[in-house]
Design a protein around this motif. Structure first.
Motif, short mmCIF file in Angstrom:
data_model
loop_
_atom_site.label_atom_id
_atom_site.label_comp_id
_atom_site.label_asym_id
_atom_site.label_seq_id
_atom_site.Cartn_x
_atom_site.Cartn_y
_atom_site.Cartn_z
N PHE A 65 0.94 -1.57 -0.39
CA PHE A 65 -0.16 -0.04 -0.12
C PHE A 65 1.09 1.26 0.09
O PHE A 65 0.83 2.39 -0.79
CB PHE A 65 -1.13 0.20 1.31
CG PHE A 65 -2.10 1.21 1.02
CD1 PHE A 65 -2.67 1.03 0.43
CD2 PHE A 65 -1.65 2.21 1.67
CE1 PHE A 65 -4.12 2.24 0.70
CE2 PHE A 65 -2.45 3.34 2.25
CZ PHE A 65 -3.46 3.33 1.60
N VAL A 66 1.93 1.07 0.31
CA VAL A 66 2.76 2.53 1.31
C VAL A 66 4.09 2.50 -0.45
O VAL A 66 3.59 4.07 -1.23
CB VAL A 66 3.86 2.59 1.72
CG1 VAL A 66 4.51 3.65 2.23
CG2 VAL A 66 2.60 2.55 3.29
N SER A 323 3.50 5.37 9.79
CA SER A 323 3.19 4.63 11.23
C SER A 323 2.83 2.43 9.66
O SER A 323 3.50 2.11 10.39
CB SER A 323 1.69 3.99 11.80
OG SER A 323 1.42 5.02 12.34
N LEU A 324 2.47 3.07 8.57
CA LEU A 324 2.76 1.68 7.57
C LEU A 324 3.52 1.29 7.36
O LEU A 324 3.95 0.10 7.28
CB LEU A 324 1.54 2.09 6.64
CG LEU A 324 0.15 2.03 7.31
CD1 LEU A 324 -0.79 1.89 5.99
CD2 LEU A 324 -0.74 0.83 8.24
N GLU A 325 4.54 2.81 7.46
CA GLU A 325 6.01 2.60 7.11
C GLU A 325 6.35 2.20 7.94
O GLU A 325 7.59 0.30 7.42
CB GLU A 325 6.53 3.68 6.05
CG GLU A 325 7.85 3.56 5.09
CD GLU A 325 8.35 4.80 5.04
OE1 GLU A 325 9.06 4.79 3.40
OE2 GLU A 325 7.39 6.01 4.82
N ILE A 326 6.29 1.85 8.78
CA ILE A 326 7.12 0.94 9.97
C ILE A 326 6.67 -0.08 9.97
O ILE A 326 7.72 -1.18 9.54
CB ILE A 326 6.92 1.63 11.29
CG1 ILE A 326 7.39 3.54 10.99
CG2 ILE A 326 7.23 1.66 12.72
CD1 ILE A 326 7.06 3.97 13.19
N LEU A 327 6.00 -0.51 9.72
CA LEU A 327 5.47 -1.72 9.79
C LEU A 327 5.99 -2.49 8.75
O LEU A 327 6.29 -3.68 8.70
CB LEU A 327 3.79 -2.36 9.61
CG LEU A 327 3.06 -2.12 11.34
CD1 LEU A 327 1.62 -1.46 10.71
CD2 LEU A 327 3.05 -3.01 12.46
N ALA A 328 5.60 -1.65 7.37
CA ALA A 328 6.30 -2.36 6.66
C ALA A 328 7.55 -3.21 6.17
O ALA A 328 8.60 -4.08 5.94
CB ALA A 328 6.20 -1.97 4.78
N ALA A 329 8.57 -2.28 7.21
CA ALA A 329 9.56 -2.27 7.09
C ALA A 329 10.42 -3.64 7.75
O ALA A 329 11.68 -4.52 8.08
CB ALA A 329 10.78 -1.56 8.44
N ALA A 330 9.14 -4.52 8.88
CA ALA A 330 9.33 -5.83 9.07
C ALA A 330 9.06 -6.92 8.00
O ALA A 330 9.58 -7.91 7.82
CB ALA A 330 8.58 -6.17 9.80
N VAL A 331 8.99 -6.75 7.00
CA VAL A 331 8.22 -7.98 6.04
C VAL A 331 10.14 -8.84 5.48
O VAL A 331 9.76 -9.83 5.16
CB VAL A 331 8.69 -6.98 4.21
CG1 VAL A 331 7.67 -7.90 3.34
CG2 VAL A 331 6.65 -6.78 4.82
N VAL A 332 10.48 -7.57 4.74
CA VAL A 332 11.90 -8.54 4.09
C VAL A 332 12.43 -9.15 5.19
O VAL A 332 12.93 -10.73 5.30
CB VAL A 332 13.01 -7.51 3.54
CG1 VAL A 332 14.32 -8.39 3.94
CG2 VAL A 332 12.27 -6.56 2.85
N PRO A 333 13.51 -9.11 6.66
CA PRO A 333 13.47 -10.37 7.14
C PRO A 333 12.59 -11.03 7.99
O PRO A 333 12.91 -12.01 8.01
CB PRO A 333 13.80 -8.88 8.93
CG PRO A 333 12.92 -7.61 8.81
CD PRO A 333 12.68 -7.34 7.04
N SER A 334 11.45 -10.71 7.60
CA SER A 334 10.39 -11.84 8.30
C SER A 334 10.89 -13.07 7.03
O SER A 334 9.97 -14.35 7.65
CB SER A 334 8.47 -11.00 8.39
OG SER A 334 9.19 -10.71 9.81
#
Length: 451
Positions: A65-66, A323-334
């Motif tokens: 989304f972001v 706020s969504l962008e902060i959550l989005a940063a977790a995608v690659v490591p996860s």
């Protein structure tokens, strides 16, 4: 205005620029592998499954989304048309290669279609996003400013095509062969031979990319439905399969005195069976959090008033997108940790054979990327691509270079067809992809220096 690479940016140390991003991803994967190792099991399998659900339902939709919403405009949509088309082209070429592999390597007859599918359908979602995120995190990448936003937007723009293909073409191609079933009893009841797997013992492979898919079982999910539907055309009696209703609508009210009119008004037999298959295709499952996020991003991005309200530093809802962008940063490591957890389960014994496994890996990871370079180069010569956009070409090339989609493992479990074979093949493909992706990233970066 379309972004183009700064002409002052030069590509130096191609092999370093290509290998270092993959080494970062490899480190994350090894950490996940160690955490999920069955002997140590610092993190249990259930935790990885919960993390997978978080990625699927929260982190990935936020990322899409972001980045897609910020990048997309009406003008961009018109220029990006070749991205989803390229997914179709790469899938078609991959399936042709898979058919050739099946002819040459001669897998067991019941795994012929499986060989075609596993060669044809690559990972166009999570893995390309992880690669782009890692490449853009490197200081000497060749893509200039806005690298991750542009790259993730391109990948996200193509995901809906891949999802539709999975829930239509792949779903039916992964239909179990008729020999997996036997007709028993006086009522010709069809009984499934493969054993059911409980949710607690289910492999992480089935939950790694599209959690909950294997729970969407219907009455025909694990049956050779298309073969049963069309068998009556080849001469079998429709009464052999009483659970499939082929009765024609509207015939009960007609009198017996007008057989000609009934034949004229009746739906053709083939059309009726195609309609039955279409009705049983689970296309409604396409609307999942990532695809919903893509649709919302495209709609908002194409309407300037809405885009100015949601995206941008001065937008009223900028706090929300931040706020969504902060959550989005977790995608690659996860995503990479989950991949490591999946690989920790190791390959399973299967009936595919070493020769066919090697054939699929060579076709998918070595031959198809070479063909992809030719397709992208030809499209560039025909002026079908965005001018001077290196990231655009890089994403198109990646669509030919990734291993088979992890989602195919979930589809295999859903259909009860080739489950162990999918697990083993995905394991070996991802091991070999470390080397093939390193090679082709060097090639792609080198080719961009001549554009």
């Amino acid at each position: 205005m379309l972004w183009s690479m700064d002409p002052q940016v030069t590509i130096h140390g191609d092999w370093v620029s290509a290998v270092v991003p993959l080494m970062k991803l490899l480190c994350l994967t090894v950490i996940g592998l160690l955490l999920a190792n069955p002997r140590v099991q610092v993190v249990p399998r259930a935790t990885f499954k919960l993390l997978s659900k978080l990625v699927f339902a929260l982190f990935l939709p936020c990322l899409i989304f972001v980045h897609l919403g910020e990048s997309v405009t009406i003008d961009n949509v018109l220029h990006w048309w070749f991205i989803p088309v390229n997914v179709l082209i790469s899938t078609a070429i991959g399936c042709i290669l898979g058919y050739i592999v099946a002819l040459i390597c001669r897998p067991p007859p019941d795994l012929f279609r499986f060989t075609v599918i596993m060669t044809g359908f690559g990972n166009t979602g999570n893995l390309p996003i992880a690669i782009i995120g890692s490449v853009c995190h490197t200081s000497d990448h060749p893509f200039g400013p806005g690298c991750d936003t542009k790259g993730i937007a391109y990948v996200s723009f193509a995901q809906w095509v891949a999802v539709i293909l999975v829930y239509t073409l792949v779903y039916h191609m992964m239909e179990p062969p008729m020999q997996f079933y036997e007709i028993v009893g006086e009522g010709n009841e069809i009984r499934e031979e493969p054993e059911q797997i409980s949710n607690y013992s289910r492999s992480l492979l089935h939950e790694a990319e599209w959690p909950g898919m294997v729970d969407k079982v219907t009455e025909h999910s694990k049956t050779p439905f298309i073969a049963r539907v069309f068998m009556s055309i080849s001469g079998s009696s429709q009464n052999t399969f009483p659970d499939i209703d082929f009765t024609e609508e509207g015939t009960s009210g007609a009198g017996p005195s007008s057989p000609k009119s009934l034949r004229c008004l009746a739906e053709p037999r083939v059309v009726r069976r195609i309609r039955v298959v279409a009705e049983k295709t689970p296309i409604q499952h396409v609307l999942q959090p990532p695809t919903i996020a893509s649709l919302l991003a495209i709609i908002i991005g194409m309407v300037p008033v809405l885009k100015d309200f949601v995206f941008g530093a001065d937008a009223p809802l900028s706090f929300f997108t931040d706020s969504l962008e902060i959550l989005a940063a977790a995608v690659v490591p996860s995503v990479m940790l989950i991949l490591g957890g999946m690989l920790a389960e190791g390959p399973k014994d299967n009936a595919l054979g070493i020769r066919t496994t090697i054939g699929i890996i060579v076709a998918r990871l070595l031959v198809l990327p070479c063909i992809g370079i030719g397709v992208v180069t030809l499209a560039d010569k025909l002026n079908l691509l965005v001018e001077q956009d290196y990231m655009y070409r890089f994403v198109l090339s990646l669509q030919y270079s990734t291993p088979s989609a992890i989602l195919l493992g979930a589809i295999a479990s859903l259909r009860g067809y080739g489950v162990k074979e999918a697990s083993a093949l995905l394991f070996w493909q991802h091991i070999c992809a470390v080397f093939s992706l390193s090679l082709y990233l060097i090639v792609y970066f080198k080719l961009m220096s001549f554009i």
